[in-house]
Design a protein around this motif. Structure first.
Motif, PDB file in Angstrom:
ATOM      1  N   ALA A  27     -23.866  32.998 -41.998  1.00  0.00           N
ATOM      2  CA  ALA A  27     -24.013  31.598 -42.031  1.00  0.00           C
ATOM      3  C   ALA A  27     -23.978  30.973 -40.648  1.00  0.00           C
ATOM      4  CB  ALA A  27     -22.764  31.046 -42.876  1.00  0.00           C
ATOM      5  N   THR A  28     -23.247  31.707 -39.654  1.00  0.00           N
ATOM      6  CA  THR A  28     -23.280  31.055 -38.437  1.00  0.00           C
ATOM      7  C   THR A  28     -23.815  32.360 -37.437  1.00  0.00           C
ATOM      8  OG1 THR A  28     -21.480  29.584 -39.136  1.00  0.00           O
ATOM      9  CG2 THR A  28     -21.782  30.023 -36.667  1.00  0.00           C
ATOM     10  N   SER A  29     -24.939  31.880 -37.076  1.00  0.00           N
ATOM     11  CA  SER A  29     -25.440  33.200 -36.194  1.00  0.00           C
ATOM     12  C   SER A  29     -24.693  33.220 -34.620  1.00  0.00           C
ATOM     13  CB  SER A  29     -26.990  33.147 -35.891  1.00  0.00           C
ATOM     14  OG  SER A  29     -27.180  31.841 -35.285  1.00  0.00           O
ATOM     15  N   SER A  30     -24.089  32.371 -34.365  1.00  0.00           N
ATOM     16  CA  SER A  30     -23.427  32.369 -33.123  1.00  0.00           C
ATOM     17  C   SER A  30     -22.327  33.394 -33.120  1.00  0.00           C
ATOM     18  CB  SER A  30     -23.235  30.908 -32.482  1.00  0.00           C
ATOM     19  OG  SER A  30     -22.252  30.272 -33.307  1.00  0.00           O
ATOM     20  N   ILE A  31     -21.664  33.452 -34.242  1.00  0.00           N
ATOM     21  CA  ILE A  31     -20.353  34.380 -34.415  1.00  0.00           C
ATOM     22  C   ILE A  31     -20.887  35.934 -34.552  1.00  0.00           C
ATOM     23  CG2 ILE A  31     -18.445  35.169 -35.932  1.00  0.00           C
ATOM     24  CD1 ILE A  31     -18.513  32.102 -36.864  1.00  0.00           C
ATOM     25  N   THR A  32     -21.131  36.488 -33.387  1.00  0.00           N
ATOM     26  CA  THR A  32     -21.945  37.980 -33.562  1.00  0.00           C
ATOM     27  C   THR A  32     -21.185  38.777 -32.147  1.00  0.00           C
ATOM     28  OG1 THR A  32     -23.988  38.829 -33.001  1.00  0.00           O
ATOM     29  CG2 THR A  32     -23.555  37.130 -31.639  1.00  0.00           C
ATOM     30  N   GLY A  33     -21.338  39.983 -32.259  1.00  0.00           N
ATOM     31  CA  GLY A  33     -20.756  40.789 -31.131  1.00  0.00           C
ATOM     32  C   GLY A  33     -21.550  42.032 -31.391  1.00  0.00           C
ATOM     33  N   THR A  34     -21.586  42.847 -30.153  1.00  0.00           N
ATOM     34  CA  THR A  34     -22.491  44.039 -29.974  1.00  0.00           C
ATOM     35  C   THR A  34     -21.688  44.946 -29.407  1.00  0.00           C
ATOM     36  OG1 THR A  34     -24.763  42.621 -29.815  1.00  0.00           O
ATOM     37  CG2 THR A  34     -24.254  45.255 -29.005  1.00  0.00           C
ATOM     38  N   SER A  35     -21.284  46.397 -29.845  1.00  0.00           N
ATOM     39  CA  SER A  35     -20.754  47.500 -29.455  1.00  0.00           C
ATOM     40  C   SER A  35     -21.345  47.745 -27.978  1.00  0.00           C
ATOM     41  CB  SER A  35     -20.980  48.608 -30.182  1.00  0.00           C
ATOM     42  OG  SER A  35     -22.344  49.158 -30.195  1.00  0.00           O
ATOM     43  N   ALA A  36     -20.547  48.598 -27.308  1.00  0.00           N
ATOM     44  CA  ALA A  36     -20.858  49.087 -26.111  1.00  0.00           C
ATOM     45  C   ALA A  36     -21.922  50.160 -26.460  1.00  0.00           C
ATOM     46  CB  ALA A  36     -19.500  49.777 -25.450  1.00  0.00           C
ATOM     47  N   ASN A  37     -22.506  50.728 -25.269  1.00  0.00           N
ATOM     48  CA  ASN A  37     -23.839  51.675 -25.523  1.00  0.00           C
ATOM     49  C   ASN A  37     -22.994  52.823 -26.178  1.00  0.00           C
ATOM     50  OD1 ASN A  37     -25.945  50.253 -24.596  1.00  0.00           O
ATOM     51  ND2 ASN A  37     -25.552  51.117 -22.513  1.00  0.00           N
ATOM     52  N   ILE A  38     -23.696  53.433 -27.220  1.00  0.00           N
ATOM     53  CA  ILE A  38     -23.409  54.804 -28.004  1.00  0.00           C
ATOM     54  C   ILE A  38     -24.167  55.742 -27.392  1.00  0.00           C
ATOM     55  CG2 ILE A  38     -22.908  55.703 -30.113  1.00  0.00           C
ATOM     56  CD1 ILE A  38     -22.674  52.827 -31.001  1.00  0.00           C
ATOM     57  N   THR A  39     -23.548  56.685 -26.950  1.00  0.00           N
ATOM     58  CA  THR A  39     -24.673  57.826 -26.469  1.00  0.00           C
ATOM     59  C   THR A  39     -24.976  58.859 -27.587  1.00  0.00           C
ATOM     60  OG1 THR A  39     -23.594  57.862 -24.252  1.00  0.00           O
ATOM     61  CG2 THR A  39     -25.028  59.960 -24.985  1.00  0.00           C
ATOM     62  N   VAL A  40     -26.378  58.679 -27.960  1.00  0.00           N
ATOM     63  CA  VAL A  40     -26.906  59.604 -29.078  1.00  0.00           C
ATOM     64  C   VAL A  40     -27.478  60.851 -28.352  1.00  0.00           C
ATOM     65  CG1 VAL A  40     -28.201  59.773 -31.042  1.00  0.00           C
ATOM     66  CG2 VAL A  40     -27.299  57.618 -30.414  1.00  0.00           C
ATOM     67  N   ASN A  41     -26.595  62.033 -28.956  1.00  0.00           N
ATOM     68  CA  ASN A  41     -27.343  63.404 -28.258  1.00  0.00           C
ATOM     69  C   ASN A  41     -28.262  63.974 -29.628  1.00  0.00           C
ATOM     70  OD1 ASN A  41     -25.741  63.561 -25.809  1.00  0.00           O
ATOM     71  ND2 ASN A  41     -23.886  63.644 -27.162  1.00  0.00           N
ATOM     72  N   PRO A  42     -29.241  64.870 -28.940  1.00  0.00           N
ATOM     73  CA  PRO A  42     -29.997  65.423 -29.904  1.00  0.00           C
ATOM     74  C   PRO A  42     -29.218  66.398 -30.951  1.00  0.00           C
ATOM     75  CG  PRO A  42     -30.808  65.734 -27.684  1.00  0.00           C
ATOM     76  CD  PRO A  42     -29.417  65.221 -27.530  1.00  0.00           C
ATOM     77  N   ALA A  43     -29.685  66.156 -32.230  1.00  0.00           N
ATOM     78  CA  ALA A  43     -29.014  67.388 -33.036  1.00  0.00           C
ATOM     79  C   ALA A  43     -29.443  68.690 -32.960  1.00  0.00           C
ATOM     80  CB  ALA A  43     -29.616  66.884 -34.528  1.00  0.00           C
ATOM     81  N   ALA A  44     -28.930  69.801 -33.409  1.00  0.00           N
ATOM     82  CA  ALA A  44     -29.458  71.070 -33.119  1.00  0.00           C
ATOM     83  C   ALA A  44     -30.938  71.338 -33.549  1.00  0.00           C
ATOM     84  CB  ALA A  44     -28.619  72.025 -34.233  1.00  0.00           C
ATOM     85  N   ALA A  45     -31.611  72.204 -32.959  1.00  0.00           N
ATOM     86  CA  ALA A  45     -33.148  72.507 -33.055  1.00  0.00           C
ATOM     87  C   ALA A  45     -33.312  72.943 -34.546  1.00  0.00           C
ATOM     88  CB  ALA A  45     -33.259  73.483 -32.084  1.00  0.00           C
ATOM     89  N   THR A  46     -34.330  72.443 -35.169  1.00  0.00           N
ATOM     90  CA  THR A  46     -34.599  72.835 -36.566  1.00  0.00           C
ATOM     91  C   THR A  46     -36.269  73.563 -36.700  1.00  0.00           C
ATOM     92  OG1 THR A  46     -35.506  70.636 -36.885  1.00  0.00           O
ATOM     93  CG2 THR A  46     -33.077  71.073 -37.653  1.00  0.00           C
ATOM     94  N   HIS A  47     -36.997  73.043 -35.563  1.00  0.00           N
ATOM     95  CA  HIS A  47     -38.349  73.480 -35.378  1.00  0.00           C
ATOM     96  C   HIS A  47     -38.778  73.295 -34.146  1.00  0.00           C
ATOM     97  CE1 HIS A  47     -38.423  69.238 -36.062  1.00  0.00           C
ATOM     98  NE2 HIS A  47     -39.597  69.149 -35.467  1.00  0.00           N
ATOM     99  N   PHE A  48     -40.145  74.028 -33.882  1.00  0.00           N
ATOM    100  CA  PHE A  48     -40.867  73.978 -32.614  1.00  0.00           C
ATOM    101  C   PHE A  48     -42.118  72.593 -32.866  1.00  0.00           C
ATOM    102  CE2 PHE A  48     -39.137  78.165 -32.038  1.00  0.00           C
ATOM    103  CZ  PHE A  48     -38.329  78.289 -31.038  1.00  0.00           C
ATOM    104  N   VAL A  49     -42.252  72.419 -31.637  1.00  0.00           N
ATOM    105  CA  VAL A  49     -43.725  71.518 -31.581  1.00  0.00           C
ATOM    106  C   VAL A  49     -44.444  72.279 -30.420  1.00  0.00           C
ATOM    107  CG1 VAL A  49     -44.536  69.357 -31.136  1.00  0.00           C
ATOM    108  CG2 VAL A  49     -42.488  69.341 -32.477  1.00  0.00           C
ATOM    109  N   VAL A  50     -45.613  72.905 -31.077  1.00  0.00           N
ATOM    110  CA  VAL A  50     -46.515  73.653 -30.046  1.00  0.00           C
ATOM    111  C   VAL A  50     -47.646  72.687 -29.793  1.00  0.00           C
ATOM    112  CG1 VAL A  50     -47.659  75.532 -29.618  1.00  0.00           C
ATOM    113  CG2 VAL A  50     -45.340  75.705 -31.031  1.00  0.00           C
ATOM    114  N   GLY A  51     -48.045  72.230 -28.383  1.00  0.00           N
ATOM    115  CA  GLY A  51     -49.134  71.696 -28.204  1.00  0.00           C
ATOM    116  C   GLY A  51     -50.035  72.518 -27.624  1.00  0.00           C
ATOM    117  N   ALA A  52     -51.153  72.439 -27.849  1.00  0.00           N
ATOM    118  CA  ALA A  52     -52.362  73.047 -27.172  1.00  0.00           C
ATOM    119  C   ALA A  52     -53.408  72.586 -27.385  1.00  0.00           C
ATOM    120  CB  ALA A  52     -52.416  74.501 -28.015  1.00  0.00           C
ATOM    121  N   PRO A  53     -54.610  73.113 -26.391  1.00  0.00           N
ATOM    122  CA  PRO A  53     -56.028  72.377 -26.573  1.00  0.00           C
ATOM    123  C   PRO A  53     -56.417  72.554 -27.877  1.00  0.00           C
ATOM    124  CG  PRO A  53     -55.629  73.586 -24.363  1.00  0.00           C
ATOM    125  CD  PRO A  53     -54.561  74.002 -25.387  1.00  0.00           C
TER     126      PRO A  53
END
Length: 256
Positions: free
Chosen positions: A222-248
């Protein structure tokens, strides 16, 4: 009163009498300071109630022109902070009550006022300072997470302009996060209830998947001025599940 007289009269002939000139009676050393008016409890943070104090000597005489200081201290509570505003004035020449105005209480808690005039000190009755209306949110979240793993807890606290917890806040909160992806999860709108007392903890309700850092924002619907944002959250990658192979896309036989 400030002046008195002494009269002598013959016990047999009352017309034989005489009265001294006025004798100015100065108050003795101050003995007590008394509140003539106090803040009505509860006081809302940011309000400016009034208080009045008189100083009497040991015989009950008002002490004129007596500088009085009012201060605030916590009375068995977690509230802290200093009293602000006009806290030191002098009584009138007649010894009338010192009127204190523009006293501003900003920190929620249970308190008493202390009035001091030299050795004369007294405390008011206890009063409560409640938070004012909510003006912003404080969003608490873990500092790190793993992509795709729900955040254990995220706490949203409604606070007033003095950073007191606005325990009476009953608004509805909506959630967003920066750089949202299709696999992110945030809870739906939440309506604060009286049992929250201004703060609500969400368990396993937020999931972030994009590295390296993200934030979570809570906003009143109802009142958009009432707001707040967290501090930065570091997001680490999850465990590997597949490879991405790039080639010509094309090559010539025998050519590396």
């Amino acid at each position: 009163g400030p002046t008195q007289t002494v009269t002598a009269t013959d016990t047999a002939t009352s017309t034989i009498t005489g009265t001294s000139a006025n004798i100015t009676v100065n108050a003795a050393a101050p003995a007590t300071a008394s509140f003539t008016s106090e803040p009505s409890t509860p006081v809302v943070a940011g309000a400016s109630p009034s208080a009045g104090v008189t100083v009497h000597d040991v015989y009950g005489n008002l002490v004129p022109n007596s500088p009085v200081t009012i201060s605030k201290y916590a009375a068995g509570s977690t509230g802290t902070g200093s009293l602000t505003g006009t806290t030191t004035v002098s009584t009138s020449s007649s010894g009338a009550a010192a009127a204190f105005s523009n006293l501003i209480f900003t920190i929620a808690g249970n308190y008493e006022l202390t009035a001091t005039d030299g050795a004369a000190t007294t405390n008011s009755t206890s009063y409560t300072v409640n938070a004012a209306a909510a003006t912003h949110f404080v969003v608490g979240a873990p500092g790190t997470t793993t992509a795709g793993v729900p955040l254990a807890t995220v706490t949203v606290t409604a606070e007033d302009q003095y950073n007191n917890v606005a325990k009476s806040y009953l608004g509805t909160v909506t959630f967003t996060n920066n750089d949202p992806g299709p696999l992110d999860v945030v809870p739906g709108n939440y309506n604060f209830v009286s049992g929250d007392n201004g703060a609500h903890t969400f368990t396993n309700a937020f999931t972030l998947v994009t590295v390296p850092t993200r934030t979570v924002t809570a906003t009143d619907t109802a009142t958009s001025s009432i707001t707040g944002t967290s501090a930065n959250i570091t997001v680490n990658p999850a465990a590997a599940t597949h490879f991405v192979v790039g080639a010509p896309g094309t090559t010539t036989a025998g050519v590396p």
